[in-house]
Design a protein around this motif. Sequence first.
Motif, PDB file in Angstrom:
ATOM      1  N   GLN A   1      11.045  15.302  39.686  1.00 59.00           N
ATOM      2  CA  GLN A   1      10.217  14.318  39.002  1.00 59.00           C
ATOM      3  C   GLN A   1      10.811  12.923  39.178  1.00 59.00           C
ATOM      4  OE1 GLN A   1       9.924  15.696  34.907  1.00 59.00           O
ATOM      5  NE2 GLN A   1       8.108  16.912  35.413  1.00 59.00           N
ATOM      6  N   ALA A   2       9.965  11.936  39.010  1.00 66.19           N
ATOM      7  CA  ALA A   2      10.431  10.556  39.107  1.00 66.19           C
ATOM      8  C   ALA A   2      11.576  10.333  38.125  1.00 66.19           C
ATOM      9  CB  ALA A   2       9.286   9.593  38.823  1.00 66.19           C
ATOM     10  N   GLY A   3      12.609   9.655  38.602  1.00 66.76           N
ATOM     11  CA  GLY A   3      13.787   9.388  37.796  1.00 66.76           C
ATOM     12  C   GLY A   3      14.905  10.403  37.981  1.00 66.76           C
ATOM     13  N   ASP A   4      14.584  11.532  38.585  1.00 72.65           N
ATOM     14  CA  ASP A   4      15.596  12.568  38.828  1.00 72.65           C
ATOM     15  C   ASP A   4      16.505  12.194  39.995  1.00 72.65           C
ATOM     16  OD1 ASP A   4      13.622  15.553  37.993  1.00 72.65           O
ATOM     17  OD2 ASP A   4      14.623  14.043  36.754  1.00 72.65           O
ATOM     18  N   SER A   5      17.494  13.038  40.202  1.00 71.24           N
ATOM     19  CA  SER A   5      18.446  12.854  41.307  1.00 71.24           C
ATOM     20  C   SER A   5      18.461  14.090  42.193  1.00 71.24           C
ATOM     21  CB  SER A   5      19.862  12.615  40.770  1.00 71.24           C
ATOM     22  OG  SER A   5      19.923  11.438  39.992  1.00 71.24           O
ATOM     23  N   LEU A   6      18.844  13.874  43.435  1.00 66.21           N
ATOM     24  CA  LEU A   6      19.039  14.954  44.396  1.00 66.21           C
ATOM     25  C   LEU A   6      20.202  14.589  45.295  1.00 66.21           C
ATOM     26  CD1 LEU A   6      15.600  16.080  45.938  1.00 66.21           C
ATOM     27  CD2 LEU A   6      17.204  17.498  44.646  1.00 66.21           C
ATOM     28  N   ARG A   7      20.903  15.597  45.775  1.00 64.90           N
ATOM     29  CA  ARG A   7      21.915  15.360  46.787  1.00 64.90           C
ATOM     30  C   ARG A   7      21.582  16.179  48.020  1.00 64.90           C
ATOM     31  NH1 ARG A   7      28.447  16.415  46.984  1.00 64.90           N
ATOM     32  NH2 ARG A   7      27.757  18.585  47.210  1.00 64.90           N
ATOM     33  N   LEU A   8      21.367  15.484  49.103  1.00 65.39           N
ATOM     34  CA  LEU A   8      21.127  16.135  50.381  1.00 65.39           C
ATOM     35  C   LEU A   8      22.442  16.335  51.117  1.00 65.39           C
ATOM     36  CD1 LEU A   8      18.009  14.144  51.654  1.00 65.39           C
ATOM     37  CD2 LEU A   8      18.097  16.114  50.130  1.00 65.39           C
ATOM     38  N   SER A   9      22.503  17.414  51.870  1.00 68.81           N
ATOM     39  CA  SER A   9      23.671  17.686  52.695  1.00 68.81           C
ATOM     40  C   SER A   9      23.238  17.824  54.147  1.00 68.81           C
ATOM     41  CB  SER A   9      24.359  18.980  52.252  1.00 68.81           C
ATOM     42  OG  SER A   9      24.824  18.880  50.923  1.00 68.81           O
ATOM     43  N   CYS A  10      24.140  17.482  55.039  1.00 68.37           N
ATOM     44  CA  CYS A  10      23.910  17.644  56.471  1.00 68.37           C
ATOM     45  C   CYS A  10      25.162  18.281  57.053  1.00 68.37           C
ATOM     46  CB  CYS A  10      23.631  16.311  57.139  1.00 68.37           C
ATOM     47  SG  CYS A  10      23.528  16.390  58.947  1.00 68.37           S
ATOM     48  N   ALA A  11      25.052  19.538  57.413  1.00 65.63           N
ATOM     49  CA  ALA A  11      26.184  20.266  57.979  1.00 65.63           C
ATOM     50  C   ALA A  11      26.170  20.121  59.494  1.00 65.63           C
ATOM     51  CB  ALA A  11      26.114  21.731  57.574  1.00 65.63           C
TER      52      ALA A  11
ATOM     53  N   MET B   1      27.893  15.675  55.816  1.00 63.02           N
ATOM     54  CA  MET B   1      27.507  14.359  55.324  1.00 63.02           C
ATOM     55  C   MET B   1      26.561  14.555  54.153  1.00 63.02           C
ATOM     56  SD  MET B   1      25.497  11.289  57.322  1.00 63.02           S
ATOM     57  CE  MET B   1      24.070  12.297  57.670  1.00 63.02           C
ATOM     58  N   TYR B   2      26.571  13.612  53.235  1.00 60.15           N
ATOM     59  CA  TYR B   2      25.760  13.720  52.029  1.00 60.15           C
ATOM     60  C   TYR B   2      24.920  12.468  51.822  1.00 60.15           C
ATOM     61  CZ  TYR B   2      29.344  17.240  51.116  1.00 60.15           C
ATOM     62  OH  TYR B   2      30.204  18.306  51.227  1.00 60.15           O
ATOM     63  N   LEU B   3      23.847  12.654  51.082  1.00 59.96           N
ATOM     64  CA  LEU B   3      23.053  11.538  50.600  1.00 59.96           C
ATOM     65  C   LEU B   3      22.736  11.808  49.133  1.00 59.96           C
ATOM     66  CD1 LEU B   3      21.677   8.849  51.379  1.00 59.96           C
ATOM     67  CD2 LEU B   3      19.558  10.154  51.655  1.00 59.96           C
ATOM     68  N   GLN B   4      23.395  11.068  48.265  1.00 57.08           N
ATOM     69  CA  GLN B   4      23.114  11.166  46.835  1.00 57.08           C
ATOM     70  C   GLN B   4      21.981  10.211  46.522  1.00 57.08           C
ATOM     71  OE1 GLN B   4      24.529  13.148  44.344  1.00 57.08           O
ATOM     72  NE2 GLN B   4      22.917  12.266  43.047  1.00 57.08           N
ATOM     73  N   MET B   5      20.903  10.741  45.978  1.00 61.66           N
ATOM     74  CA  MET B   5      19.722   9.941  45.677  1.00 61.66           C
ATOM     75  C   MET B   5      19.476   9.962  44.179  1.00 61.66           C
ATOM     76  SD  MET B   5      17.217  11.086  48.804  1.00 61.66           S
ATOM     77  CE  MET B   5      17.004  12.750  48.178  1.00 61.66           C
ATOM     78  N   ASN B   6      19.531   8.797  43.574  1.00 58.94           N
ATOM     79  CA  ASN B   6      19.313   8.665  42.131  1.00 58.94           C
ATOM     80  C   ASN B   6      18.048   7.867  41.856  1.00 58.94           C
ATOM     81  OD1 ASN B   6      21.803   9.968  41.689  1.00 58.94           O
ATOM     82  ND2 ASN B   6      22.902   8.022  41.754  1.00 58.94           N
ATOM     83  N   SER B   7      17.560   7.988  40.637  1.00 64.62           N
ATOM     84  CA  SER B   7      16.369   7.241  40.216  1.00 64.62           C
ATOM     85  C   SER B   7      15.243   7.367  41.238  1.00 64.62           C
ATOM     86  CB  SER B   7      16.719   5.763  40.007  1.00 64.62           C
ATOM     87  OG  SER B   7      17.752   5.619  39.061  1.00 64.62           O
ATOM     88  N   LEU B   8      14.948   8.591  41.609  1.00 68.63           N
ATOM     89  CA  LEU B   8      13.952   8.827  42.645  1.00 68.63           C
ATOM     90  C   LEU B   8      12.568   8.381  42.198  1.00 68.63           C
ATOM     91  CD1 LEU B   8      15.285  12.214  43.947  1.00 68.63           C
ATOM     92  CD2 LEU B   8      14.907  10.185  45.348  1.00 68.63           C
ATOM     93  N   LYS B   9      11.821   7.897  43.182  1.00 67.55           N
ATOM     94  CA  LYS B   9      10.473   7.400  42.950  1.00 67.55           C
ATOM     95  C   LYS B   9       9.495   8.206  43.798  1.00 67.55           C
ATOM     96  CE  LYS B   9      12.420   2.729  42.650  1.00 67.55           C
ATOM     97  NZ  LYS B   9      12.381   1.355  43.220  1.00 67.55           N
TER      98      LYS B   9
END
Length: 126
Positions: free
Chosen positions: A13-23, A79-87
């Motif tokens: 949902q909007a406002g949530d966070s996710l962390r993507l990984s790239c192996a 490698m990671y991508l931390q995504m906060n305050s998602l829209k």
Amino acid sequence: QVQLVESGGGLVQAGDSLRLSCAASGRTSSTYAMGWFRQAPGKEREFVAAITWSGGSTYYADSMKGRFTISRDNAKNTMYLQMNSLKPEDTAVYYCAARRRYGSVVVSDEVLYDYWGQGTQVTVSS
């Protein structure tokens, strides 16, 4: 040859966070600069963020600054991508990429990347 596999996408949902990984697997992948790109439905792929081989330098697209953080752990070849305050406008397929040459330089042009993952879907509901 380097193989890249993304994970961590999903529906949030909007406002949530996710962390993507790239192996990453393959020869000397830890010496490559890497980046994240994304492609929304009906749009061209766009640059998100990039990081040097050491992790010492990073570069972000303006719209991601302050919300997204790129990092890497060379011991884990990840490698990671931390995504906060998602829209909702962050909804896209996210791709990781690796650049074989000039590992100490961060670039946003996708044509300069040599290896690509297959992508992971991120969907942000309002």
